[in-house]
Design an enzyme around this catalytic site. Sequence first.
Site, PDB file in Angstrom:
ATOM      1  N   GLU A 312       0.850  -1.198   0.000  1.00 18.57           N
ATOM      2  CA  GLU A 312       0.000   0.000   0.000  1.00 18.57           C
ATOM      3  C   GLU A 312       0.889   1.253   0.000  1.00 18.57           C
ATOM      4  O   GLU A 312       1.883   1.330   0.723  1.00 18.57           O
ATOM      5  CB  GLU A 312      -0.874  -0.039   1.247  1.00 18.57           C
ATOM      6  CG  GLU A 312      -1.654   1.213   1.552  1.00 18.57           C
ATOM      7  CD  GLU A 312      -2.306   1.155   2.919  1.00 18.57           C
ATOM      8  OE1 GLU A 312      -3.207   1.974   3.174  1.00 18.57           O
ATOM      9  OE2 GLU A 312      -1.907   0.295   3.750  1.00 18.57           O
ATOM     10  N   LYS A 391      -9.522   2.252  -2.798  1.00 24.76           N
ATOM     11  CA  LYS A 391      -9.945   1.627  -1.546  1.00 24.76           C
ATOM     12  C   LYS A 391     -11.389   1.991  -1.237  1.00 24.76           C
ATOM     13  O   LYS A 391     -11.783   3.161  -1.280  1.00 24.76           O
ATOM     14  CB  LYS A 391      -9.027   2.068  -0.405  1.00 24.76           C
ATOM     15  CG  LYS A 391      -9.256   1.307   0.896  1.00 24.76           C
ATOM     16  CD  LYS A 391      -8.229   1.685   1.957  1.00 24.76           C
ATOM     17  CE  LYS A 391      -8.441   0.883   3.234  1.00 24.76           C
ATOM     18  NZ  LYS A 391      -7.462   1.267   4.277  1.00 24.76           N
ATOM     19  N   CYS A 441      -4.951  -2.747   2.828  1.00 20.73           N
ATOM     20  CA  CYS A 441      -4.887  -2.722   4.288  1.00 20.73           C
ATOM     21  C   CYS A 441      -5.976  -3.594   4.899  1.00 20.73           C
ATOM     22  O   CYS A 441      -6.073  -4.774   4.600  1.00 20.73           O
ATOM     23  CB  CYS A 441      -4.969  -1.281   4.788  1.00 20.73           C
ATOM     24  SG  CYS A 441      -4.509  -1.075   6.524  1.00 20.73           S
TER      25      CYS A 441
END
Length: 575
Positions: A312, A391, A441
């Site tokens: 990330e 995301k 994540c």
Amino acid sequence: MQMWTFTVSVLAGVMHGFSMAWPAFLWGDALEISGHASGLLQGLSMALLCALLLRIASTESPEKRLWLQGFWVAGLFATSAMASTWGWLYVSMHRYGGMPSWLAAVAVLSLAMALSVYFAAAGGVWVALFRRWILMARSKETRYAKNQPEYAREEFRHGLAGALMFAALWTLAELCRGQWLTGFPWGAAGYAHTDSLLATYLPWVGVYGVGAISNGFSMALPLMIAMWMAQRTQAWRGLAFVGLALAVLVPLALETTGTQFSQAAQTMKVRLLQGNIPQDEKFIPGQGVKLALNWYSEQLLNNPEPLVVTPETAIPVLPQQLPPAYWQRLQDKYAHANDGQQLALIGLPMGEAGAGYSNSVIAISPFAGSSVEASAAGAKTNTEFAYRYDKQHLVPFGEFVPPFFQWFVRLMNIPLGEFAHDRPAPTVVSWQGQRLLPQICYEDLFGEEVARYFANESEAPTVLVNMSNLAWFGDTTAAAQHLAISRIRALEFQRPVIRATNTGRTALIDDKGQVKAALPAFTRGALVGEFEGRTGLTPYAQWTSRWGLKPLWLICFAIVLVLGLFSRRSGARAL
């Protein structure tokens, strides 16, 4: 209520938190259990709470508000469990966010206390309802004085109902924590069972279902002991048989038969990059930014594998802040050279002022895709990205600011604190016979959201790709806990999981949830290995992709409603 009750509740909660990943500072390294999850410890710590709740419900006192004691005991347990599970939030707020130590500690404890309300309510309701059954039993003469067979069946039913009701109530609390107010189910009971017998249930009922079975057995344990002490032999043996069947016999049967719902697809070699960029330098030009750009560029340009994955925000700046030549070199390698046989998944922030920003993954490969304007030093270049994933499930305070909490974020010095919510719906990346689903994540913490991509079997992912940066949390149990979460997803969907992280744990996980290879934490390097994609759907993937977690909500509500009405009638006869 004596102080020792609260003390035991807090200690049991801490044990529950440590069951998710044993910390190194408690002789973890010496015992070689650092970072290991323990389903046994989770079950025993929950059994201690259950014993306290049973003791409160069984008290001889005529006090009418015993449910309030159950509320406080369960609330203390949940608070200490969550605080000990993700106490590493303190590191991100204090060490990297610059928040005063006392305020960071208060913030972690406050969050745990706020989320513990769900579990406190579950404990209070269980004490109130189960006490009605106890009162009914005591209304029957000689209940504890003689071992009369005619009462054994009734007591067995009460014990079974008590365990079932606790499992349903606690699962409802877990669902509330996991889905309301953006959701934060990190540390749910089922995540401790990566290596226990109960893991065989994961392809059927998922992590919440496994947690419910474990917690039901935890309540059955003190109930059986109470029956044994009261010489209710038939009752405790019956309850023991049910618990043994669910916790041991059925899992062993499933394990022996080797139930496999997925089928092997193609294999693929992959290179997973772990930059180990210090978090306190990561976004500083001339330090972490320069180090990240140089190292990841070198690794990407020299990669010989068909697939390479970065963590990330491996590229810690926006594309338009980079020289055009930076992307051009990557394009020349992945989009034009090597006969189109390589794909790079790269994590970086995207966006611009006015349009909003996102925590993203882009793919560079030969196949056509969307174009993104990138500029540097006043010049613009049309950089082609074959794929973009933004995301979807943002982290509160880290990636967006909840209403009325702007003052809290201003106390921390953390960049990229406000990402846009209105991101386009993502798709999987189809590449050389594989369908890759990127997740950024803690997005893989939400199994019900992962399941949406399995609605159409022909388009379902063959491999899950997690790209994370847990450097925010230092050398704590956060990385080990996140690895366990990825293993749970692998077991639920019977899919391999490949993980690229900044500081650890970069790993290859197979469809059976086993870690096949991993890089040491806090080292810089590349993990090269091979994974086998899988097709087919597990029962969990089938029902969750259609209905989400609604069936669990309905089942648990139905159990509480039916048993609650039964206890109401029982209590009325006893009073």
